[in-house]
Design an enzyme around this catalytic site. Structure first.
Site, short mmCIF file in Angstrom:
data_model
loop_
_atom_site.label_atom_id
_atom_site.label_comp_id
_atom_site.label_asym_id
_atom_site.label_seq_id
_atom_site.Cartn_x
_atom_site.Cartn_y
_atom_site.Cartn_z
N HIS A 12 0.83 -1.21 0.00
CA HIS A 12 0.00 0.00 0.00
C HIS A 12 0.87 1.26 0.00
O HIS A 12 1.80 1.36 0.80
CB HIS A 12 -0.89 -0.05 1.25
CG HIS A 12 -1.91 1.01 1.35
ND1 HIS A 12 -2.15 1.71 2.50
CD2 HIS A 12 -2.79 1.50 0.43
CE1 HIS A 12 -3.12 2.58 2.31
NE2 HIS A 12 -3.53 2.47 1.06
N HIS A 54 -0.92 11.34 -1.74
CA HIS A 54 -2.26 10.93 -1.29
C HIS A 54 -3.13 12.12 -0.92
O HIS A 54 -4.29 12.19 -1.30
CB HIS A 54 -2.11 9.99 -0.09
CG HIS A 54 -3.41 9.49 0.46
ND1 HIS A 54 -4.18 10.22 1.35
CD2 HIS A 54 -4.08 8.34 0.23
CE1 HIS A 54 -5.26 9.52 1.64
NE2 HIS A 54 -5.23 8.38 0.98
O1 G3P Z 1 -6.41 1.59 -3.36
C1 G3P Z 1 -6.57 1.16 -2.06
C2 G3P Z 1 -6.34 2.26 -1.05
O2 G3P Z 1 -5.15 2.91 -1.36
C3 G3P Z 1 -7.45 3.25 -1.00
O3 G3P Z 1 -7.35 4.09 0.09
O4 G3P Z 1 -6.97 6.32 1.03
O5 G3P Z 1 -5.15 4.66 1.05
O6 G3P Z 1 -5.83 5.71 -1.08
P1 G3P Z 1 -6.26 5.25 0.27
MG MG Z 2 -4.53 4.66 -2.43
#
Ligand code: G3P
Ligand code: MG
Length: 259
Positions: A12, A54
């Protein structure tokens, strides 16, 4: 339903919790850990260049004020997002999307490119990302899965790169999200883990799509989700899940084969 050969474990925000998020350093760490796939978030700079970040502001990752959509790509590329994570990463800056794709390609990492538009820039961000990918062409790209919480952004990207597999994102399952994913010819519906039920994973499968889930850090949870039919998890602790893979093909880099 199509065969599915996308890696079951996706680091992630590049390197998960083991590196500053959405950085080239994170990609390197994911690869060295043995991850076969990463996820990162992509937003437009003020001068229209896709970069990895992000949040719409710099506070959390850089510790300074600034809005991404007002800053040039050059200024963002000079913004340190490593030091706030740990001084050992000092000098690590916000990368451009083209640099991240190139690094994934070199490292043999598949990538889930999450289009994360700043509010009001949904179509522009999707279109710009799609055009950049089309310009590079399949020969120069790592295996890619395009995703977004924004229906508009995903649709705009799909118009530019119709053949790339895509996923619709939703924090929680509901019929509307599944309907959108089907309408956009997505290969998967990517869902938050909170409140997810086995019956919802089955409903996604019955609609001809796969389910991927974020953010899963406990091996036991990853195993339970796999038993429900979840084909991939996004994790901030890929180190923990690699020692107890979510499925037998967790370390296999490959591409998604569409139906
Ligand atoms: O794509 C999965 C995840 O990254 C979505 O949540 O807020 O971490 O971008 P976020
Ligand atoms: Mg994400």
């Amino acid at each position: 339903m199509s065969d599915w050969s996308w890696p079951a474990l996706i680091a992630h925000r590049c390197g998960g919790a083991l590196a500053p998020e959405n950085t080239l350093a994170g990609l390197g760490i994911a690869a060295r850990l043995g991850c076969a796939a990463v996820e990162f978030d992509v937003m437009l700079s003020g001068d229209g260049v896709p970069v990895l970040i992000h949040d719409e502001t710099l506070e959390r990752t850089a510790g300074r004020r600034g809005e991404v959509f007002r800053l040039s790509a050059e200024a963002l590329q000079a913004t340190d997002v490593g030091c706030r994570f740990h001084p050992a990463f000092s000098g690590e800056t916000i990368p451009r999307l083209d640099a991240a794709l190139s690094r994934c390609f070199q490292l043999g990492l598949a990538a889930n490119l999450e289009i994360k538009p700043a509010a009001g820039f949904e179509v522009d961000t999707g279109r710009t990302v799609g055009r950049l990918l089309a310009g590079i062409g399949p020969g120069g790209l790592p295996p890619l899965l395009l995703s977004s919480f924004s229906e508009q952004a995903l649709e705009a990207a799909a118009a530019e790169v119709e053949d790339l597999p895509r996923a619709f994102l939703a924090e929680r399952f509901d019929v509307g999200a599944l309907t959108t994913a089907v309408r956009l010819s997505c290969v998967s519906l990517n869902l938050g883990r909170q409140g997810l039920q086995a019956a919802q994973v089955a409903a996604v499968r019955d609609a001809g799509l796969r389910t991927l889930v974020y953010t899963v850090n406990a091996p036991d949870e990853a195993r339970s989700l796999t038993e429900w039919g979840v084909v991939g998890v996004f994790s901030d602790r890929p180190d923990l899940l690699l020692t107890a893979p979510a499925s037998p093909d967790a370390g296999t880099a490959a591409s998604i084969q569409s139906a």
